[in-house]
Design a protein around this motif. Structure first.
Motif, PDB file in Angstrom:
ATOM      1  N   VAL A  20      20.893  22.664  30.526  1.00 37.79           N
ATOM      2  CA  VAL A  20      22.263  22.979  30.908  1.00 37.79           C
ATOM      3  C   VAL A  20      23.159  22.495  29.769  1.00 37.79           C
ATOM      4  O   VAL A  20      22.997  21.380  29.282  1.00 37.79           O
ATOM      5  N   SER A  21      24.069  23.311  29.320  1.00 41.44           N
ATOM      6  CA  SER A  21      24.943  22.954  28.208  1.00 41.44           C
ATOM      7  C   SER A  21      26.398  23.154  28.618  1.00 41.44           C
ATOM      8  O   SER A  21      26.687  23.568  29.734  1.00 41.44           O
ATOM      9  N   ALA A  22      27.298  22.856  27.694  1.00 43.61           N
ATOM     10  CA  ALA A  22      28.732  23.054  27.945  1.00 43.61           C
ATOM     11  C   ALA A  22      29.343  23.746  26.741  1.00 43.61           C
ATOM     12  O   ALA A  22      28.953  23.500  25.596  1.00 43.61           O
ATOM     13  N   SER A  23      30.289  24.620  26.998  1.00 41.31           N
ATOM     14  CA  SER A  23      31.005  25.306  25.921  1.00 41.31           C
ATOM     15  C   SER A  23      32.462  25.438  26.310  1.00 41.31           C
ATOM     16  O   SER A  23      32.814  25.327  27.488  1.00 41.31           O
ATOM     17  N   CYS A  46      32.236  17.302  30.451  1.00 43.02           N
ATOM     18  CA  CYS A  46      31.388  18.375  30.984  1.00 43.02           C
ATOM     19  C   CYS A  46      30.062  18.431  30.232  1.00 43.02           C
ATOM     20  O   CYS A  46      29.023  18.756  30.815  1.00 43.02           O
ATOM     21  N   ARG A  47      30.082  18.119  28.957  1.00 41.36           N
ATOM     22  CA  ARG A  47      28.834  18.070  28.187  1.00 41.36           C
ATOM     23  C   ARG A  47      27.927  16.956  28.716  1.00 41.36           C
ATOM     24  O   ARG A  47      26.709  17.137  28.865  1.00 41.36           O
ATOM     25  N   ALA A  48      28.503  15.787  29.018  1.00 42.94           N
ATOM     26  CA  ALA A  48      27.726  14.695  29.602  1.00 42.94           C
ATOM     27  C   ALA A  48      27.218  15.071  30.995  1.00 42.94           C
ATOM     28  O   ALA A  48      26.081  14.743  31.368  1.00 42.94           O
ATOM     29  N   LEU A  49      28.053  15.754  31.769  1.00 43.23           N
ATOM     30  CA  LEU A  49      27.637  16.232  33.084  1.00 43.23           C
ATOM     31  C   LEU A  49      26.461  17.195  32.951  1.00 43.23           C
ATOM     32  O   LEU A  49      25.501  17.135  33.730  1.00 43.23           O
ATOM     33  N   ALA A  50      26.520  18.071  31.953  1.00 43.89           N
ATOM     34  CA  ALA A  50      25.441  19.035  31.734  1.00 43.89           C
ATOM     35  C   ALA A  50      24.123  18.331  31.463  1.00 43.89           C
ATOM     36  O   ALA A  50      23.063  18.758  31.939  1.00 43.89           O
ATOM     37  N   HIS A  51      24.163  17.243  30.705  1.00 42.89           N
ATOM     38  CA  HIS A  51      22.944  16.484  30.433  1.00 42.89           C
ATOM     39  C   HIS A  51      22.334  15.959  31.740  1.00 42.89           C
ATOM     40  O   HIS A  51      21.112  15.986  31.926  1.00 42.89           O
ATOM     41  N   GLN A  52      23.187  15.493  32.637  1.00 44.30           N
ATOM     42  CA  GLN A  52      22.698  14.953  33.899  1.00 44.30           C
ATOM     43  C   GLN A  52      22.148  16.045  34.809  1.00 44.30           C
ATOM     44  O   GLN A  52      21.152  15.831  35.520  1.00 44.30           O
ATOM     45  N   ASN A  71      28.646  13.853  18.130  1.00 44.66           N
ATOM     46  CA  ASN A  71      27.377  13.354  18.664  1.00 44.66           C
ATOM     47  C   ASN A  71      27.052  14.081  19.969  1.00 44.66           C
ATOM     48  O   ASN A  71      27.606  13.751  21.017  1.00 44.66           O
ATOM     49  N   PRO A  72      26.151  15.058  19.942  1.00 46.96           N
ATOM     50  CA  PRO A  72      25.874  15.857  21.143  1.00 46.96           C
ATOM     51  C   PRO A  72      25.355  15.060  22.323  1.00 46.96           C
ATOM     52  O   PRO A  72      25.446  15.513  23.463  1.00 46.96           O
ATOM     53  N   THR A  73      24.804  13.867  22.076  1.00 51.15           N
ATOM     54  CA  THR A  73      24.261  13.067  23.172  1.00 51.15           C
ATOM     55  C   THR A  73      25.180  11.915  23.571  1.00 51.15           C
ATOM     56  O   THR A  73      24.769  11.026  24.330  1.00 51.15           O
ATOM     57  N   ALA A  74      26.425  11.912  23.074  1.00 49.45           N
ATOM     58  CA  ALA A  74      27.351  10.827  23.388  1.00 49.45           C
ATOM     59  C   ALA A  74      27.580  10.729  24.895  1.00 49.45           C
ATOM     60  O   ALA A  74      27.769  11.742  25.571  1.00 49.45           O
ATOM     61  N   ASN A  75      27.575   9.498  25.406  1.00 52.23           N
ATOM     62  CA  ASN A  75      27.861   9.287  26.825  1.00 52.23           C
ATOM     63  C   ASN A  75      29.010   8.306  27.046  1.00 52.23           C
ATOM     64  O   ASN A  75      29.283   7.921  28.180  1.00 52.23           O
TER      65      ASN A  75
END
Length: 259
Positions: free
Chosen positions: A89-92, A181-187, A248-252
């Motif tokens: 799942v990703s975010a854009s 939303c990017r962090a949400l997508a990771h979860q 940083n794509p994995t930043a939380n």
């Protein structure tokens, strides 16, 4: 993973079963050389064609029947071969950079967080698309690939010029929506539950945590520190933090705050 009746050519094609098969095929769309299916529970020619292609590519069937039967080879293969590891799942967001035309001109702009009148105010909207569920081991997971779309909800007071400094301030507020939303997508990518209901409960809990709680904390701290953009020193500090966060794509976290 199990279905109650056949899906595909000549199948019963119940909505629930069809959605599960569509969601099971989608993670492999690149390997199959097909377009993503709409997970709508309707077994039309695209879904039947995708089943046939799945049977040709993965099961090496010389005479594929375009149908997935309960307990059959096709559904068993789908159950034992979930989404590839790189499917997430990703975010854009669109647009990426705010411009004057993205702002609605209104007579009065008020920040709902503190009730103060401002020259401009920027929030964000988002949508998480329903791609159905997939099976990973014995648990349900969110359908992939999926994309959380983010777009701005921005206002500017009539007569106010959107200077580069004001735009930069509002851009930060918009960027918060994207990185959260990017962090949400990771979860959502790693979320698992033994039932569909449990997965929906996780979705609601994660949205509440990231969107309703963490966004508000970050936005409020940012406005306090920068005095709504008037404090140049802290404005620069927060903008630098955001630049590093986006890179940083994995930043939380950002500035010590969880995304």
């Amino acid at each position: 993973m199990s279905i109650t009746a056949s899906v595909g050519l000549g199948g019963k094609n119940t909505v629930a079963d069809t959605r599960l098969i569509q969601a099971s095929i989608n993670p492999h769309f690149k390997a199959l050389g097909i377009d993503l299916l709409e997970v709508d529970g309707k077994c039309g020619p695209l879904t039947r064609g995708a089943i046939k292609r799945y049977q040709q590519v993965f099961l090496k069937m010389t005479s594929p029947d375009s149908r997935v039967d309960p307990g059959g080879k096709t559904v068993l293969h789908m159950a034992n071969n979930p989404a590839p590891a790189d499917v997430v799942v990703s975010a854009s967001r669109l647009p990426i950079k705010l411009k004057a035309g993205d702002f609605l001109q209104v007579p009065v702009v008020m920040d709902p967080a503190d009730g103060t009148v401002q020259d401009a105010y920027t929030a964000f909207e988002y949508e998480i698309f329903d791609k159905g569920a997939r099976i990973v081991g014995t648990d349900y997971a969110f359908g992939v690939p999926n994309d959380i779309e983010v777009w701005p909800n921005a206002q500017v007071r009539i007569g106010v010029t959107l200077t580069p400094a004001l735009l930069a301030h509002e851009q930060f507020h918009y960027d918060v929506g994207f990185v959260v939303c990017r962090a949400l997508a990771h979860q959502l990518t790693i979320a698992r539950a033994p039932t569909i209901g449990g997965l929906v409960t996780q979705l609601n809990s994660l949205v509440n945590l990231h969107i309703n709680k963490r966004v508000k904390l970050i936005q409020r701290r940012y406005d306090i520190d920068t005095q709504h953009g008037l404090n140049a020193k802290y404005q620069r500090i927060w903008l630098d933090r955001m630049t590093a966060c986006i890179a940083n794509p994995t930043a939380n976290q950002i500035g010590g705050f969880w995304l």
